[in-house]
Every structure is written in structure tokens, then in C-alpha cells.
Design a protein around this motif. Structure first.
Motif, PDB file in Angstrom:
ATOM      1  N   CYS A 278     -27.936 -49.791  58.007  1.00  6.55           N
ATOM      2  CA  CYS A 278     -28.734 -48.270  57.483  1.00  6.55           C
ATOM      3  C   CYS A 278     -28.643 -47.084  58.817  1.00  6.55           C
ATOM      4  O   CYS A 278     -29.552 -48.061  59.619  1.00  6.55           O
ATOM      5  CB  CYS A 278     -29.746 -48.537  57.171  1.00  6.55           C
ATOM      6  SG  CYS A 278     -30.413 -47.028  56.476  1.00  6.55           S
ATOM      7  N   GLN A 279     -28.021 -46.683  58.813  1.00  6.56           N
ATOM      8  CA  GLN A 279     -28.369 -45.565  60.059  1.00  6.56           C
ATOM      9  C   GLN A 279     -29.935 -44.836  60.098  1.00  6.56           C
ATOM     10  O   GLN A 279     -30.359 -44.319  62.092  1.00  6.56           O
ATOM     11  CB  GLN A 279     -27.214 -44.559  60.217  1.00  6.56           C
ATOM     12  CG  GLN A 279     -26.043 -44.707  60.889  1.00  6.56           C
ATOM     13  CD  GLN A 279     -26.018 -46.471  61.634  1.00  6.56           C
ATOM     14  OE1 GLN A 279     -25.608 -45.875  62.735  1.00  6.56           O
ATOM     15  NE2 GLN A 279     -25.837 -47.874  61.187  1.00  6.56           N
ATOM     16  N   ASN A 280     -31.057 -45.317  59.351  1.00  3.88           N
ATOM     17  CA  ASN A 280     -32.103 -44.255  59.247  1.00  3.88           C
ATOM     18  C   ASN A 280     -33.323 -45.810  59.324  1.00  3.88           C
ATOM     19  O   ASN A 280     -34.486 -45.849  60.904  1.00  3.88           O
ATOM     20  CB  ASN A 280     -32.315 -43.907  57.883  1.00  3.88           C
ATOM     21  CG  ASN A 280     -33.660 -43.049  57.998  1.00  3.88           C
ATOM     22  OD1 ASN A 280     -34.300 -42.859  58.927  1.00  3.88           O
ATOM     23  ND2 ASN A 280     -34.632 -44.142  56.797  1.00  3.88           N
TER      24      ASN A 280
ATOM     25  N   CYS B  64     -30.091 -47.186  51.168  1.00  2.00           N
ATOM     26  CA  CYS B  64     -30.436 -48.209  51.255  1.00  2.00           C
ATOM     27  C   CYS B  64     -31.839 -49.073  50.668  1.00  2.00           C
ATOM     28  O   CYS B  64     -32.316 -48.001  49.974  1.00  2.00           O
ATOM     29  CB  CYS B  64     -31.156 -48.277  52.826  1.00  2.00           C
ATOM     30  SG  CYS B  64     -32.132 -49.456  53.526  1.00  2.00           S
TER      31      CYS B  64
ATOM     32  N   GLU C 206     -32.769 -43.842  51.657  1.00  2.00           N
ATOM     33  CA  GLU C 206     -31.628 -43.319  51.967  1.00  2.00           C
ATOM     34  C   GLU C 206     -30.331 -43.716  51.465  1.00  2.00           C
ATOM     35  O   GLU C 206     -29.909 -44.148  51.558  1.00  2.00           O
ATOM     36  CB  GLU C 206     -32.243 -42.865  53.922  1.00  2.00           C
ATOM     37  CG  GLU C 206     -33.434 -42.260  53.755  1.00  2.00           C
ATOM     38  CD  GLU C 206     -33.425 -40.908  54.008  1.00  2.00           C
ATOM     39  OE1 GLU C 206     -32.948 -40.193  53.371  1.00  2.00           O
ATOM     40  OE2 GLU C 206     -35.288 -40.795  54.091  1.00  2.00           O
TER      41      GLU C 206
ATOM     42  N   ASN D 234     -26.397 -42.546  51.874  1.00  2.00           N
ATOM     43  CA  ASN D 234     -25.062 -42.632  52.272  1.00  2.00           C
ATOM     44  C   ASN D 234     -25.390 -42.823  53.476  1.00  2.00           C
ATOM     45  O   ASN D 234     -25.183 -42.160  54.655  1.00  2.00           O
ATOM     46  CB  ASN D 234     -24.813 -40.813  52.186  1.00  2.00           C
ATOM     47  CG  ASN D 234     -24.230 -40.883  50.712  1.00  2.00           C
ATOM     48  OD1 ASN D 234     -23.859 -41.339  50.067  1.00  2.00           O
ATOM     49  ND2 ASN D 234     -24.253 -39.592  50.289  1.00  2.00           N
ATOM     50  N   THR D 235     -26.092 -43.937  53.939  1.00  2.00           N
ATOM     51  CA  THR D 235     -27.266 -44.030  55.184  1.00  2.00           C
ATOM     52  C   THR D 235     -26.257 -45.316  56.190  1.00  2.00           C
ATOM     53  O   THR D 235     -25.944 -45.854  57.363  1.00  2.00           O
ATOM     54  CB  THR D 235     -28.545 -44.171  55.798  1.00  2.00           C
ATOM     55  OG1 THR D 235     -28.942 -45.475  54.962  1.00  2.00           O
ATOM     56  CG2 THR D 235     -29.262 -42.162  55.508  1.00  2.00           C
TER      57      THR D 235
ATOM     58  N   THR E  46     -34.326 -36.791  63.760  1.00  2.00           N
ATOM     59  CA  THR E  46     -33.189 -37.084  62.236  1.00  2.00           C
ATOM     60  C   THR E  46     -33.782 -35.814  62.153  1.00  2.00           C
ATOM     61  O   THR E  46     -34.881 -34.831  62.218  1.00  2.00           O
ATOM     62  CB  THR E  46     -33.657 -38.400  61.747  1.00  2.00           C
ATOM     63  OG1 THR E  46     -34.993 -38.414  61.367  1.00  2.00           O
ATOM     64  CG2 THR E  46     -33.185 -39.290  62.259  1.00  2.00           C
TER      65      THR E  46
END
Length: 456
Positions: A10-12, A24, A29, A31-32, A218
Motif C-alpha cells: 500500500c502506497q499510503n 487496503c 484506501e 487502489n493504493t 498527499t
């Protein structure tokens, strides 16, 4: 040859999943999750972290640990020195986040020029070329013989340059553009940011080099990348402001060497960032006299008292449910104050839309602003203007009482210095000190009493 594994990160928040998920499960979130290839590491990360600066650490008794008082380096920007806790600490790792175009690179280029008087500075840029940085330096009238510009994104090359040049401070602009060649994931991914920050931490702690790191934010306003990024650094600063206005606010949300409540205010001009020594005048300079729905509060930002105008607009609701909108204030706090006003002060607000704002773009989040919020709401509701030479300080309880606040002497002194003639404070704050001359201090015990004194 070892098999290369695939995982989804997860990029978040940095959550790792063995398979792709649309949402996630950790942060919620969508599409992370991004696919990353994981190669087997050659050395244990645990052993690497135990060796800071190449020396293996060992347990020591607290009384036997050698310690020298930190020698802070002062910059020409007093606002930055206060936010950092008194100056730049050698060997510290400072993370600065902010919206694109807010002035992070300008601030750090100015700081680099000022720090270059004390030693070598290496400015590493992964977003701009050397000529672009030179153009900005000419606009800011910066020309230092100790400031080195290095456009590079490869961390191996950067570490080799630091070992050869031996600078006293390093600027990384930005951490999302740096790349570890051994990590297979894309630049800016969670794995890359984590490893790059880990290397920078070892450089700062092992070699005593001060490292400033720029971090992107972000859409939600938080620094992009895993939360561990903020845990690894010594200080986290947020550079805030409206691109349509010239004023910028530097706020500390984490600081191992000072307070996290400090606030620094700058003005962006053609020649760079200039510190604002008296921000209260800026927040009050455009206030209309005898305007209804306006109240001045003396808020404490760290050790500094700041006078800010709180504005409220109360209008009858057109739809069934009344709206509660706040800018620079906590929306839940607004709803709470309005409920107390309706129950304890007899104001019928359930069918009224409420719009509240802290003027000047500053964000207020301390209990002492409650009374000014209530006065501004009551002033707009009754369509009565407040006294332009009057300000308010106090916390409001659910039973309608006005509770004491901290640092009342500094608040009253700041109001008197700016020419205010009267200040309404909690009655319990009147004990044990003498008010300064030139200002009348009125103590109130209940919200209804405060409204009667302020609005007649």
C-alpha cells in the motif's frame, strides 16, 4: 539463483499483501496497492541498524554515557530557529513537507546559503537541474563559495559524494525522487522511501551531518509514504499556506529537540521568504470595525501568543438539516459550542446554518478559543457588533461554565501591547497576578454572563 518474490504494498500506509486487493485492509484506501518485486537481502537489516556510523554499539549504564551539550546553529530566520527549538542541531534529520509550489525549495535554498557560513553544504536535487537551481539562487541573491549543487537521484552516488566531500549539512530535495539501486521497486514507492530514509538516518547519526529532507504530501495533506518515515526522523515540519496569498506558516508536528506547538510565519516576496515578527497585526489588519460575527481570541502557539480574528456567519437554514462548516477550526468543536449556546444561553440555533472561519489561514485547535467562537456566533445570530477594542479567552464546559486557561499573563500582555482596551477571561484566572496597565480585565464565570458583557 534465489527466486524473486512478488508482493503488493500500500502506497499510503505501507501494508504488505501477498495478493492484490482493491482496498487496503489497514488504512481503508482504494487502489493504493502496487506490485513490487522483492529480492533476497544480502545482509540482515537488524545487524545493519545496530551499527550506526560503522561502530557496533553495546549496552552502557545511564550514568556512564558520555554527553555533551548540543551546539545549535542559528540561521538568519528567527522564525525557523524557534520552530526547530532554538536552531539547527548538528547530526539531526529534519523532514519538511508541504504542497507543491508552497516554497519548500526556496526555504531550504535560503537556509543552505546561511548555513554555508559555518561549513560545506551539499544540496542534492532530484527534481531540478543545476541551472534551474542557479536561476533561483540569482533571484534570491545567493552566491556562496561553500554551497555545492548536486543533481542526482542514485543513493549510491550520493553516499559516495558525501564521504568524499564531507559536508556539514545535506539537503535532499526530495526523498520521493531518490532511488536505491538494490531495491527493485519503482522510485517513490514505500520500499524505496523507507530504505532511502534509513540511509540518510545512518549518515546523520553516524557522521554528524545535518540532513534536511523534502517530502511530498498527499491529497489529504499528510506526507506521502509510509508512516514510519515520520517516526525515523528527528523533526517533522509542515510548510502550509494558500498559494493565492503571500503568507506561509511553518508548523512543527514532531520535534525531539523542542516544542511541537511552535509556529513560524513567513511572507513570500520576489526576493524569497521573509520572517514575520508580529503576525498578530497581519491577522487583524483587514478587520472591519463594529462588524457582527467577529471576535478576537488570544491563542497560544507554543510559547508565542497570537491574536486571531474568528468570524461567524449564522443564517436561517433553507433545507431540513442545518449545515455546520468550519475553516481553520474543528467542525466538531463548532457543533459542541453551538449546542451549549442553545442549551445554556437560550439561542435557537437548531434551524440555523453556521459558517465559521479563522481569518488569515491559521489553524486553531486549543480550548482557549471556545469563548471567542461562542461570542462570534452569538454576535452574528443577534446581529450585534462586538467591541473592536475587546478580545476573549476561555474554555467552555458543557454545563455553560467558562473554565480557566493556561498562560493567561502572556495572553493579556500581548493584547495590551497591540492596543486592546478590554479582555474577557475566566474568573478563576484572575487570581495570583497583576494585569498590565492600559487594559481592563473582566472575569466571567458562565457563558451567559460573557455574552451579556460582550453584546450588552
Amino acid at each position: 539463483m534465489a527466486k524473486v518474490k512478488t508482493q503488493y504494498v500500500c502506497q499510503n500506509c505501507g501494508y504488505i499483501s501477498p495478493r492484490y486487493l482493491g482496498r487496503c485492509p489497514n488504512c481503508g484506501e482504494w487502489n493504493t496497492l502496487v506490485e513490487e518485486k522483492v529480492a533476497p537481502s544480502k545482509s540482515s537489516s537488524t545487524n545493519t541498524l545496530r551499527r550506526i556510523g560503522g561502530a557496533t554499539t553495546k549496552p552502557e549504564l545511564l550514568g556512564e554515557v558520555s554527553f555533551t551539550n548540543e551546539q545549535r546553529i542559528k540561521t538568519d530566520l528567527g522564525e525557523l530557529n524557534r520552530v526547530l527549538g532554538g536552531g539547527v542541531v548538528p547530526g539531526s534529520l529534519v523532514l519538511i513537507g508541504g504542497d507543491p509550489g508552497i516554497g519548500k525549495s526556496t526555504l531550504l535554498l535560503q537556509v543552505s546559503s546561511q548555513l554555508s557560513r559555518h561549513g560545506k553544504i551539499l544540496y542534492v536535487s532530484g527534481e531540478e537541474s543545476a541551472s534551474q537551481i542557479k536561476m533561483r539562487a540569482q533571484r534570491l541573491d545567493i552566491n556562496s563559495e561553500q554551497l555545492y549543487i548536486y543533481p542526482q537521484t542514485d543513493m549510491d552516488e550520493i553516499k559516495a559524494t558525501i564521504n568524499d566531500l564531507k559536508p556539514d549539512a545535506v539537503i535532499i530535495d526530495s526523498v520521493q525522487t531518490m532511488q536505491e539501486p538494490e531495491i527493485q521497486s519503482a522510485t517513490g514507492s514505500v520500499a524505496q522511501i523507507r530504505e532511502v530514509t534509513s540511509d540518510l538516518m545512518k549518515i546523520a547519526k553516524g557522521q554528524g551531518v545535518t540532513v534536511f529532507v523534502v517530502g511530498h504530501v498527499t491529497k489529504g495533506g499528510t506526507i506521502a509514504g509510509p508512516k514510519v518515515l515520520e517516526h525515523m526522523v528527528d523533526t517533522v515540519l509542515y510548510f502550509e499556506g494558500d498559494l493565492n496569498h503571500s503568507y506561509r506558516i511553518l508548523r512543527a508536528v514532531k520535534n525531539r529537540f523542542g516544542s511541537t506547538n511552535e509556529l513560524g510565519i513567513f511572507e513570500m516576496r520576489e526576493g524569497g521568504l521573509y520572517e514575520v515578527t508580529n503576525p498578530s497585526e497581519i491577522f487583524l489588519e483587514e478587520r472591519l470595525k463594529n462588524a457582527n460575527g467577529s471576535a478576537i481570541v488570544v491563542s497560544m502557539e507554543g510559547t508565542r501568543p497570537i491574536l486571531v480574528e474568528i468570524q461567524a456567519l449564522i443564517t436561517p437554514s433553507v433545507f431540513g438539516n442545518a449545515q455546520r462548516t468550519a475553516s481553520g477550526l474543528d467542525r466538531n468543536r463548532v457543533s459542541l459550542i453551538m449546542a451549549v449556546l442553545e442549551k445554556r444561553a437560550g439561542l435557537l440555533l437548531q434551524n440555523q446554518d453556521a459558517y465559521l472561519k479563522a481569518a488569515g489561514g491559521v489553524k486553531l485547535n486549543e480550548p482557549a478559543i471556545d469563548l471567542a467562537m461562542a461570542i462570534s456566533i452569538a454576535s452574528s445570530y443577534k446581529d450585534r457588533g462586538t467591541n473592536p477594542a475587546e478580545c476573549y479567552v476561555g474554555e467552555i464546559g458543557l454545563t455553560g461554565e467558562v473554565r480557566r486557561v493556561t498562560q493567561i499573563e502572556q495572553r493579556v500582555a500581548e493584547a495590551a501591547k497591540l492596543g486592546f482596551e478590554r479582555i474577557i477571561v475566566p474568573s478563576n484566572n484572575l487570581k495570583g497576578w497583576t494585569p498590565p496597565t492600559g487594559i481592563e480585565v473582566i472575569g466571567v464565570a458562565t457563558l451567559a454572563q460573557a455574552i451579556k458583557v460582550a453584546l450588552g
